[in-house]
Design an enzyme around this catalytic site. Structure first.
Site: not given
Lengths: 62, 62, 62, 62, 62, 62
Positions: B1-3, B40, C7
């Site tokens: 995270m962040p993705i 990621h 996200h």
């Protein structure tokens, strides 16, 4: 609904995907109290050069 | 995270994807104060006939 | 197109998101040779109890 | 914006995708009052062994 | 399956979303030859500060 | 990686999400042979008026 998307490296067999879909569906049904027929799963295969972690491509990682 | 998921037309080289992952990770790390190993990135290639803009397929646009 | 989804944990300010969108767009434009007006970014905020890593919720991680 | 992702079984022709993009864009424009040039659609083809429903792979369903 | 995700600015009424789901489902059923009960749609509302276009946040655009 | 997105109706407790993340991670680790720390899961809550099935909103279904 629930709708699930799973992104993972390519190369898994159909048998592994069959087991993945069966057990992930069970896990969802048992933890959030829904029926199996409500669970829809999409598997997305990725090449190692289509994934980045910590700024590096998967094909470049040790 | 962040993705992060990036959807773009197919045809970019592995070198371009390497640069993309390196510089997008830097941009995220510097703007929202996270560590590179938390970032990621999944790259999704699209064919031109799998993209629609203003009601037209990418392969039909001038 | 490119279309980007990011996200990340909720709590970032609008200024941080402004900087995120500006610099991620620059990174994409420079690495895969497209125009800025083709880059569309959607930011998805997550609560810490809506993220799982290594089988643990983000709100339970040390 | 709106940004639309459509995941469906592979095998549709380019003509079907052209019709899909045209009519889905019309549906969005007419129901939520936006301009066609704001509507971006990504089509994701899936193999039958990459979809799970009720715990079973699409390639195993009757 | 088909599974559809629609990301759009927040502020649409439930009536607009009802019309959106009805007409997008029709468009899909008619263009790719599937049954209505196979069409699953998820609507994602976005704040204007969670969308970036051409490097600018939606809340900053004229 | 694997990266997982789960979209489901809002209203589940943090305890249910904790169990969901624990058991879905186990299912993935056991079926596709990866380590738990590679599994990242994002949970997306949906309102019933943000889900469409067979052309009807979730809030209108019997």
């Amino acid at each position: 609904m629930p709708i699930v998307h799973i992104h993972m490296f390519e190369g898994r067999s159909v048998d592994q995907k069959r087991e993945l879909v069966r057990t992930v569906t069970d896990a969802i049904v048992n933890s959030v109290a829904t029926a199996p027929e409500n669970v829809h799963i999409v598997i997305h295969d990725m090449a190692k050069h289509d994934y980045g972690d910590a700024g590096k491509l998967g094909c470049d990682a040790q």
